[in-house]
Design a protein around this motif. Structure first.
Motif, PDB file in Angstrom:
ATOM      1  N   THR A 137     -13.513  -8.333   0.286  1.00 18.30           N
ATOM      2  CA  THR A 137     -12.977  -6.988  -0.089  1.00 18.30           C
ATOM      3  C   THR A 137     -13.830  -5.968   0.489  1.00 18.30           C
ATOM      4  OG1 THR A 137     -11.702  -8.132  -1.832  1.00 18.30           O
ATOM      5  CG2 THR A 137     -11.813  -5.815  -2.015  1.00 18.30           C
ATOM      6  N   PHE A 138     -15.021  -5.999   0.041  1.00 12.33           N
ATOM      7  CA  PHE A 138     -15.924  -5.001   0.471  1.00 12.33           C
ATOM      8  C   PHE A 138     -16.323  -4.889   1.681  1.00 12.33           C
ATOM      9  CE2 PHE A 138     -20.279  -3.825   1.586  1.00 12.33           C
ATOM     10  CZ  PHE A 138     -20.331  -2.444   1.017  1.00 12.33           C
ATOM     11  N   GLN A 143     -12.927  -3.248   3.114  1.00 14.69           N
ATOM     12  CA  GLN A 143     -12.875  -1.824   2.943  1.00 14.69           C
ATOM     13  C   GLN A 143     -13.674  -0.965   3.872  1.00 14.69           C
ATOM     14  OE1 GLN A 143     -13.068  -1.998  -1.362  1.00 14.69           O
ATOM     15  NE2 GLN A 143     -11.031  -2.192  -1.573  1.00 14.69           N
ATOM     16  N   ALA A 144     -14.933  -1.515   4.030  1.00 10.84           N
ATOM     17  CA  ALA A 144     -16.044  -0.489   4.723  1.00 10.84           C
ATOM     18  C   ALA A 144     -16.037  -0.615   5.984  1.00 10.84           C
ATOM     19  CB  ALA A 144     -17.304  -1.344   4.158  1.00 10.84           C
ATOM     20  N   GLU A 167      -4.950  -1.472   2.359  1.00  2.51           N
ATOM     21  CA  GLU A 167      -5.435  -1.109   3.979  1.00  2.51           C
ATOM     22  C   GLU A 167      -4.377  -1.755   4.893  1.00  2.51           C
ATOM     23  OE1 GLU A 167      -8.673  -0.340   1.228  1.00  2.51           O
ATOM     24  OE2 GLU A 167      -7.612  -2.080   1.393  1.00  2.51           O
ATOM     25  N   THR A 191     -12.606  -5.154  -9.617  1.00  2.05           N
ATOM     26  CA  THR A 191     -13.220  -6.103  -8.811  1.00  2.05           C
ATOM     27  C   THR A 191     -14.135  -7.075  -9.384  1.00  2.05           C
ATOM     28  OG1 THR A 191     -12.802  -4.591  -7.195  1.00  2.05           O
ATOM     29  CG2 THR A 191     -14.687  -6.361  -6.730  1.00  2.05           C
ATOM     30  N   THR A 233     -12.880  -9.010   8.128  1.00  2.00           N
ATOM     31  CA  THR A 233     -12.748 -10.137   6.877  1.00  2.00           C
ATOM     32  C   THR A 233     -12.265 -10.998   7.467  1.00  2.00           C
ATOM     33  OG1 THR A 233     -12.577  -8.416   5.376  1.00  2.00           O
ATOM     34  CG2 THR A 233     -11.900 -10.644   4.656  1.00  2.00           C
ATOM     35  N   LEU A 250      -7.070  -6.375  -0.209  1.00  9.91           N
ATOM     36  CA  LEU A 250      -6.881  -5.591   0.894  1.00  9.91           C
ATOM     37  C   LEU A 250      -5.388  -4.859   1.353  1.00  9.91           C
ATOM     38  CD1 LEU A 250      -9.050  -7.749   3.150  1.00  9.91           C
ATOM     39  CD2 LEU A 250      -9.862  -5.845   2.167  1.00  9.91           C
ATOM     40  N   TRP A 268     -10.231  -4.473   7.541  1.00  7.48           N
ATOM     41  CA  TRP A 268      -9.846  -6.049   6.904  1.00  7.48           C
ATOM     42  C   TRP A 268      -9.780  -6.774   8.323  1.00  7.48           C
ATOM     43  CZ3 TRP A 268      -5.471  -7.560   9.553  1.00  7.48           C
ATOM     44  CH2 TRP A 268      -4.558  -6.552  10.209  1.00  7.48           C
TER      45      TRP A 268
END
Length: 401
Positions: free
Chosen positions: A148-149, A152-153, A28, A238, A159, A25, A156
């Motif tokens: 991480t997904f 990014q989506a 970002e 990844t 997360t 991350l 952060w």
């Protein structure tokens, strides 16, 4: 295995996720705060150094309370750090949150190892420790790529909020499932420090720094190595890290299974195998399939050393294992930092992205030599003990447990 180990594994899963998810991350986070990628990299460095410092300091403070209560306090500190990271309005507070969360890392695994070992019969100690560390290895298979997904989506911050929630679940699990354990009788700083007078404890910690350092010399630079040497796409990295995590998981299980049966022979095999595989990685890194297989083996051999090394420290620290156990967790992170620095040096020297593998091979080989030295010292020690016992032994007195 007792259910209490599940609660410890959940806590380990959260800690493992927050430690490694940051690497995926960084772009970002750097973009949101308007800092460079190298500056954002301080979030990784700051965490590692926080583990090294926090492990002994908080463990010493923890001798004043019961181990269960200390584990709960550590999970609370972990939750606080991740909440601060999720809400931080500027980079300085984000870094502070990372350091706060990291302070709990070493002490949690150190005290948790002692608690896990105390929950089972002596011949199952390494297996219990491995069960707790399973949370850390599963974090690299599931938590890190998923975090991480999501980062990014969705963002952060989400997360880190989820990781904080995992910490709350771990805290509640410890409160509910870990049995009440009174503060160890006679737990004092002076007594805990006596463990470091034992050369075997120091040798085990040195093996930890060098052995696991060998792993991270390669893994720290896995992304540029795989994209430049093997020809993988950025997105494939990844899944290569997931493969590394699977290797860690399998190695941890094998290490826990065999460390209770043949600890030192296991270290000879894993450290020797790790040195050979890392040396071969300089060649296999140029072939996609061979590189993927090697990454799996590095994870397996590297993490197969964790249960035996942690048990080795617990065994050799005798009546004062808590501080030594926590400091050994800090030694893993010290090895990570040392290896990453050395790997960066050889890349900067123009030796190429596969050069850190040679650094790792040398570090693992050095750890193997220390294992042989440790065993040699242990073989010589019993020969001297009977002589000392005849001269120095007092009249036997009953011991009550």
């Amino acid at each position: 295995m007792p259910l209490a180990l599940l609660a410890l594994a959940v806590g380990a899963f959260g800690i493992g996720t927050t430690e490694f998810v940051i690497m995926g991350l960084l772009p970002e986070i750097a973009g949101d705060y308007g800092v460079s990628i190298p500056t954002a990299g301080l979030l990784v460095t700051g965490y590692a150094l926080g583990v090294v410092v926090g492990a002994p300091v908080l463990t010493v403070l923890g001798t004043k309370v019961s181990r269960k209560r200390m584990l709960m306090l550590l999970m609370g500190l972990f939750v606080l750090g991740n909440v601060l990271s999720a809400l931080a309005p500027n980079f300085g507070l984000m870094l502070t949150g990372r350091v706060v969360a990291s302070l709990a890392h070493g002490s949690f695994f150190g005290i948790g190892s002692v608690v896990a070992a105390g929950l089972v019969a002596p011949e199952k100690k390494a297996g219990a420790i491995a069960t707790m560390f399973t949370g850390l290895t599963v974090a690299n298979i599931v938590g890190v790529p998923l975090g991480t997904f999501i980062g990014q989506a969705v963002g952060w911050r989400t997360t880190f909020a989820i990781v904080a929630a995992l910490g709350v679940i771990g805290l509640l699990g410890i409160a509910r499932l870990v049995p009440a354990m009174p503060r160890p009788e006679g737990a004092r700083l002076g007594r805990e420090l006596t463990a470091f007078r034992n050369p075997q404890v120091l040798l085990a910690m040195a093996m930890t720094v060098l052995g696991f350092g060998g792993v991270f010399a390669a893994v720290t630079y896995i992304a540029p190595m795989m994209t430049h040497a093997a020809g993988y796409s950025d997105g494939a990295v990844t899944w290569l890290l997931v493969l590394f995590g699977i290797g860690m998981f399998l190695g941890n299980l094998l290490g826990g299974r065999f460390a209770d049966r043949a600890l030192m022979p296991l270290l000879y095999v894993t450290l020797g195998g790790l040195a050979v595989v890392l040396a071969l990685f300089t060649v296999t890194a140029h072939h996609k399939i061979l590189a993927a297989i090697t990454i799996l083996l590095v994870g397996a051999l590297g993490f197969a050393t964790v249960p035996p090394l942690q048990k080795r420290v617990l065994d050799q620290a005798h009546g004062a294992p808590t501080l030594a156990s926590a400091v050994n967790i800090g030694a893993f992170n010290l090895g990570n930092a040392l290896a990453a620095w050395l790997g960066g040096l050889v890349i900067s020297a123009g030796l190429g992205y596969t050069a850190p593998n040679w650094v790792g091979a040398v570090l693992a080989a050095a750890a193997l030599l220390l294992a042989f030295w440790s065993a040699a010292l242990e073989r010589r020690a019993p020969a001297r003990e009977p002589e000392a016992a005849e001269v120095m032994a007092p009249a036997p007195t009953p011991v009550h447990h």
